[in-house]
Scaffold this motif. Structure first.
Motif, PDB file in Angstrom:
ATOM      1  N   LEU A 168       0.833  -1.201   0.000  1.00 49.16           N
ATOM      2  CA  LEU A 168       0.000   0.000   0.000  1.00 49.16           C
ATOM      3  C   LEU A 168       0.868   1.252   0.000  1.00 49.16           C
ATOM      4  O   LEU A 168       0.627   2.193  -0.774  1.00 49.16           O
ATOM      5  CB  LEU A 168      -0.924   0.003   1.221  1.00 49.16           C
ATOM      6  CG  LEU A 168      -1.796   1.256   1.406  1.00 49.16           C
ATOM      7  CD1 LEU A 168      -2.736   1.414   0.226  1.00 49.16           C
ATOM      8  CD2 LEU A 168      -2.585   1.174   2.709  1.00 49.16           C
ATOM      9  N   ASN A 171       2.626   1.533  -3.403  1.00 46.36           N
ATOM     10  CA  ASN A 171       1.707   1.984  -4.456  1.00 46.36           C
ATOM     11  C   ASN A 171       1.367   3.464  -4.301  1.00 46.36           C
ATOM     12  O   ASN A 171       1.191   4.176  -5.299  1.00 46.36           O
ATOM     13  CB  ASN A 171       0.429   1.145  -4.428  1.00 46.36           C
ATOM     14  CG  ASN A 171       0.660  -0.284  -4.883  1.00 46.36           C
ATOM     15  OD1 ASN A 171       1.580  -0.557  -5.645  1.00 46.36           O
ATOM     16  ND2 ASN A 171      -0.172  -1.204  -4.419  1.00 46.36           N
ATOM     17  N   MET A 172       1.275   3.927  -3.069  1.00 44.83           N
ATOM     18  CA  MET A 172       1.019   5.353  -2.836  1.00 44.83           C
ATOM     19  C   MET A 172       2.186   6.200  -3.324  1.00 44.83           C
ATOM     20  O   MET A 172       1.994   7.220  -3.992  1.00 44.83           O
ATOM     21  CB  MET A 172       0.770   5.607  -1.346  1.00 44.83           C
ATOM     22  CG  MET A 172      -0.575   5.099  -0.829  1.00 44.83           C
ATOM     23  SD  MET A 172      -0.790   5.357   0.957  1.00 44.83           S
ATOM     24  CE  MET A 172      -0.649   7.154   1.066  1.00 44.83           C
ATOM     25  N   GLY A 175       2.184   6.244  -7.017  1.00 45.13           N
ATOM     26  CA  GLY A 175       1.157   7.159  -7.496  1.00 45.13           C
ATOM     27  C   GLY A 175       1.577   8.609  -7.399  1.00 45.13           C
ATOM     28  O   GLY A 175       1.301   9.413  -8.306  1.00 45.13           O
ATOM     29  N   ILE A 176       2.271   8.946  -6.319  1.00 41.76           N
ATOM     30  CA  ILE A 176       2.774  10.317  -6.143  1.00 41.76           C
ATOM     31  C   ILE A 176       3.796  10.648  -7.227  1.00 41.76           C
ATOM     32  O   ILE A 176       3.786  11.747  -7.799  1.00 41.76           O
ATOM     33  CB  ILE A 176       3.398  10.488  -4.748  1.00 41.76           C
ATOM     34  CG1 ILE A 176       2.311  10.416  -3.669  1.00 41.76           C
ATOM     35  CG2 ILE A 176       4.157  11.816  -4.644  1.00 41.76           C
ATOM     36  CD1 ILE A 176       2.845  10.374  -2.261  1.00 41.76           C
TER      37      ILE A 176
END
Length: 207
Positions: A168, A171-172, A175-176
């Motif tokens: 998690l 993936n964050m 994404g950033i």
């Protein structure tokens, strides 16, 4: 404005090319985990459907809590198992990206199929011939490869619950990075995004 749209269209075309090749290499019998992945996916869909049916029956709060807890535990374990089985698919994708965006682009002097079609190419920022290490760094940053590799390795060194947390976070961060690349691309006049800045490259129109 033409350069902006041509880069986006070239990216989409290149992504489609990579996707088609990756799909062809990821099916049985080339993929040793293909059958297991199908079985796991079908089982997950069946359990998810049964869970939703049970929820729709409006169970008591205690029963609902039990259903949620059991399904969450099952989902975490399934995603964990699927991540292990996806090692082949992810490895193939990484190799294809390196071969296509680095080796292929280097051989054809900064051009991929998409860039060739839309008359653009990658050049070194200082005007010299593009170097393979520049294309490599550019590709690694653009596609967030460190995060992909991390997600590939994690299932083999941590348990399911730890993997859920670490993936998690990974993936964050990925994404950033992706969002930062998009924002930088649109706000800079020269359209040099983060991957171009770090790789010391620039995308120009081909004569």
């Amino acid at each position: 404005m033409f350069k902006s749209y041509s880069r986006i269209l070239a990216y989409l075309l290149d992504s489609f090319v990579i996707y088609l090749v990756a799909m062809a290499l990821s099916v049985s019998p080339l993929n040793p985990n293909y059958e297991e992945q199908l079985i796991l996916r079908d089982e997950y869909e069946k359990v998810s459907s049964e869970y939703l049916d049970a929820i729709e029956d409006d169970p008591e709060q205690g029963e609902l809590d039990t259903l949620n807890s059991e399904y969450t535990e099952y989902a975490v374990e399934t995603i964990y198992s699927q991540s292990k089985l996806s090692i082949y698919d992810n490895s193939i994708m990484l190799v294809l990206m390196i071969m296509y965006y680095v080796v292929f682009a280097y051989i054809f002097k900064g051009e991929t199929v998409g860039k060739r079609v839309f008359h653009i190419k990658i050049e070194s920022k200082n005007g010299n011939k593009i170097k393979i290490w520049q294309l490599f760094i550019r590709t690694v940053v653009l596609f967030g490869m460190p995060f992909t590799i991390l997600n590939m390795v994690l299932p083999f060194i941590v348990d399911a619950n730890q993997y859920a947390v670490f993936s998690l976070i990974s993936n964050m961060l990925s994404g950033i990075l992706s969002l930062s690349i998009i924002i930088t691309f649109f706000i800079r006049a020269d359209k040099r995004s983060i991957h171009d800045i770090i790789g010391k490259t620039v995308v120009t129109e081909r004569n």
